[in-house]
Scaffold this motif. Structure first.
Motif, PDB file in Angstrom:
ATOM      1  N   THR A   4      33.398   3.328   7.041  1.00  0.00           N
ATOM      2  CA  THR A   4      32.316   3.551   6.095  1.00  0.00           C
ATOM      3  C   THR A   4      31.884   2.256   5.415  1.00  0.00           C
ATOM      4  OG1 THR A   4      33.840   4.028   4.272  1.00  0.00           O
ATOM      5  CG2 THR A   4      33.160   5.877   5.644  1.00  0.00           C
ATOM      6  N   LEU A   5      30.583   2.159   5.162  1.00  0.00           N
ATOM      7  CA  LEU A   5      30.041   0.975   4.484  1.00  0.00           C
ATOM      8  C   LEU A   5      30.142   1.154   2.968  1.00  0.00           C
ATOM      9  CD1 LEU A   5      26.849   0.156   6.594  1.00  0.00           C
ATOM     10  CD2 LEU A   5      29.237  -0.481   6.998  1.00  0.00           C
ATOM     11  N   ARG A   6      31.369   1.276   2.501  1.00  0.00           N
ATOM     12  CA  ARG A   6      31.602   1.515   1.073  1.00  0.00           C
ATOM     13  C   ARG A   6      32.283   0.346   0.379  1.00  0.00           C
ATOM     14  NH1 ARG A   6      34.081   7.696   1.377  1.00  0.00           N
ATOM     15  NH2 ARG A   6      32.490   8.548   2.788  1.00  0.00           N
ATOM     16  N   THR A   7      32.623  -0.680   1.123  1.00  0.00           N
ATOM     17  CA  THR A   7      33.278  -1.844   0.526  1.00  0.00           C
ATOM     18  C   THR A   7      32.575  -3.116   0.990  1.00  0.00           C
ATOM     19  OG1 THR A   7      34.862  -2.201   2.338  1.00  0.00           O
ATOM     20  CG2 THR A   7      35.499  -0.624   0.611  1.00  0.00           C
ATOM     21  N   PRO A  49      17.620   2.048   6.682  1.00  0.00           N
ATOM     22  CA  PRO A  49      17.420   1.367   7.957  1.00  0.00           C
ATOM     23  C   PRO A  49      18.082  -0.005   8.004  1.00  0.00           C
ATOM     24  CG  PRO A  49      15.394   2.459   7.297  1.00  0.00           C
ATOM     25  CD  PRO A  49      16.335   2.562   6.132  1.00  0.00           C
ATOM     26  N   ALA A  50      18.070  -0.729   6.893  1.00  0.00           N
ATOM     27  CA  ALA A  50      18.679  -2.058   6.875  1.00  0.00           C
ATOM     28  C   ALA A  50      20.180  -1.984   7.135  1.00  0.00           C
ATOM     29  CB  ALA A  50      18.408  -2.747   5.536  1.00  0.00           C
ATOM     30  N   GLN A  51      20.839  -0.992   6.562  1.00  0.00           N
ATOM     31  CA  GLN A  51      22.265  -0.820   6.816  1.00  0.00           C
ATOM     32  C   GLN A  51      22.518  -0.503   8.284  1.00  0.00           C
ATOM     33  OE1 GLN A  51      23.266   2.273   3.974  1.00  0.00           O
ATOM     34  NE2 GLN A  51      24.478   0.827   2.778  1.00  0.00           N
ATOM     35  N   ALA A  52      21.669   0.343   8.845  1.00  0.00           N
ATOM     36  CA  ALA A  52      21.816   0.697  10.260  1.00  0.00           C
ATOM     37  C   ALA A  52      21.700  -0.548  11.132  1.00  0.00           C
ATOM     38  CB  ALA A  52      20.762   1.734  10.653  1.00  0.00           C
ATOM     39  N   ARG A  72      29.176   1.009  17.486  1.00  0.00           N
ATOM     40  CA  ARG A  72      28.754   1.674  18.714  1.00  0.00           C
ATOM     41  C   ARG A  72      28.217   3.081  18.456  1.00  0.00           C
ATOM     42  NH1 ARG A  72      34.135  -0.046  21.971  1.00  0.00           N
ATOM     43  NH2 ARG A  72      33.163   0.759  23.876  1.00  0.00           N
ATOM     44  N   PHE A  73      28.302   3.538  17.215  1.00  0.00           N
ATOM     45  CA  PHE A  73      27.605   4.740  16.788  1.00  0.00           C
ATOM     46  C   PHE A  73      27.448   4.661  15.276  1.00  0.00           C
ATOM     47  CE2 PHE A  73      32.067   5.907  16.506  1.00  0.00           C
ATOM     48  CZ  PHE A  73      32.171   6.711  15.386  1.00  0.00           C
ATOM     49  N   LEU A  74      26.489   5.440  14.750  1.00  0.00           N
ATOM     50  CA  LEU A  74      26.184   5.425  13.324  1.00  0.00           C
ATOM     51  C   LEU A  74      26.260   6.832  12.772  1.00  0.00           C
ATOM     52  CD1 LEU A  74      23.026   3.110  13.431  1.00  0.00           C
ATOM     53  CD2 LEU A  74      25.400   2.421  13.059  1.00  0.00           C
ATOM     54  N   VAL A  75      26.671   6.938  11.507  1.00  0.00           N
ATOM     55  CA  VAL A  75      26.775   8.232  10.841  1.00  0.00           C
ATOM     56  C   VAL A  75      26.167   8.110   9.449  1.00  0.00           C
ATOM     57  CG1 VAL A  75      28.306  10.094  10.097  1.00  0.00           C
ATOM     58  CG2 VAL A  75      28.949   8.667  12.061  1.00  0.00           C
ATOM     59  N   GLY A  98      29.851   4.361   9.135  1.00  0.00           N
ATOM     60  CA  GLY A  98      29.466   5.527   8.354  1.00  0.00           C
ATOM     61  C   GLY A  98      28.823   5.144   7.043  1.00  0.00           C
ATOM     62  N   THR A  99      28.390   6.152   6.316  1.00  0.00           N
ATOM     63  CA  THR A  99      27.680   5.986   5.048  1.00  0.00           C
ATOM     64  C   THR A  99      26.425   5.140   5.234  1.00  0.00           C
ATOM     65  OG1 THR A  99      29.900   5.964   4.060  1.00  0.00           O
ATOM     66  CG2 THR A  99      28.068   5.793   2.568  1.00  0.00           C
ATOM     67  N   ILE A 100      25.715   5.352   6.337  1.00  0.00           N
ATOM     68  CA  ILE A 100      24.441   4.686   6.573  1.00  0.00           C
ATOM     69  C   ILE A 100      23.365   5.436   5.794  1.00  0.00           C
ATOM     70  CG2 ILE A 100      22.685   4.114   8.299  1.00  0.00           C
ATOM     71  CD1 ILE A 100      25.173   2.454   8.684  1.00  0.00           C
TER      72      ILE A 100
END
Length: 215
Positions: A50-53, A80-83, A92-95, A75-77
């Motif tokens: 997850t993109l939490r830190t 669009p910029a985060q993606a 290799r995958f996004l959530v 995760g935690t996308i």
């Protein structure tokens, strides 16, 4: 949108790799690779980091470069910029926890599969209209749990779910028994204290135990 032909062969899906996708938070970049390798050693070669830190993107880069046997996702996308940043880092995958029309459109334009977050029938239909037939259901327990998923199975029979949020080893089997649930997301495979202590054997054991959740 969720097919991974380059990773899993023609027609393969990330949802079919494991019954439980670990939802991982990394506070120290140096923990990323040993943690990912421990999960893989336990039979769970998939990570939703997850993109939490502040170190999340660096952790994804490290896993992608040093543990290629692990299917690393972000995760935690929520934008669009985060993606874009996650894909550039090697995801290799996004959530996503939820999805607006613009986020759905952007996720659909990327070269990796995505699981957009949904919590209502309208959101699932919107995701399906955008081309996604595999979605995240979040927060699962707070949004109706297995009762909700069972109710929508007949009206949205072509949609497969990865429920996440509040699911435990005790409740996971009831989700996995549903015909429209491909896998669940769980944070219990990587307890914060085990990661902090570098107790990779404990994480290997927790990962190995997930094989028993689906007969």
């Amino acid at each position: 949108m969720s097919v991974l032909p380059d990773l899993l062969g023609s027609g393969g899906s990330v949802l079919d790799l494991v019954p439980v996708v670990p939802v991982v938070v990394v506070d120290r970049a140096e923990d990323a690779v040993p943690l990912a390798r421990a999960l893989a050693a336990g039979g769970v070669p998939v990570v939703e980091l997850t993109l939490r830190t502040p170190v999340a993107l660096e952790a994804i880069r490290l896993i992608a470069a040093e543990a290629p046997e692990v299917v690393i996702g972000a995760g935690t996308i929520t934008t669009p910029a985060q993606a874009d940043a996650a894909v550039e880092a090697g995801a290799r995958f996004l959530v996503s926890p939820g999805a607006t029309p613009s986020l759905l459109a952007h996720l659909g334009s990327l070269p990796v599969p995505s699981l957009p977050g949904t919590a209502t029938v309208s959101e699932v239909i919107a995701a399906r209209e955008a081309g996604f037939t595999e979605v995240k259901f979040f927060p699962a327990e707070a949004s109706g749990g297995t009762a909700y998923l069972g109710a929508v199975a007949s009206v949205l029979p072509d949609v497969r779910f990865c429920p996440t949020g509040g699911i435990t080893p005790a409740s996971a089997p009831s989700y996995l028994a549903l015909p429209n649930v491909a896998c669940v997301g769980g944070s219990w495979l990587t307890p914060k204290d085990a990661v902090a202590a570098g107790d990779w054997d404990r994480i290997i054991a927790l990962a190995a135990a997930t094989a028993e959740l689906r007969g």
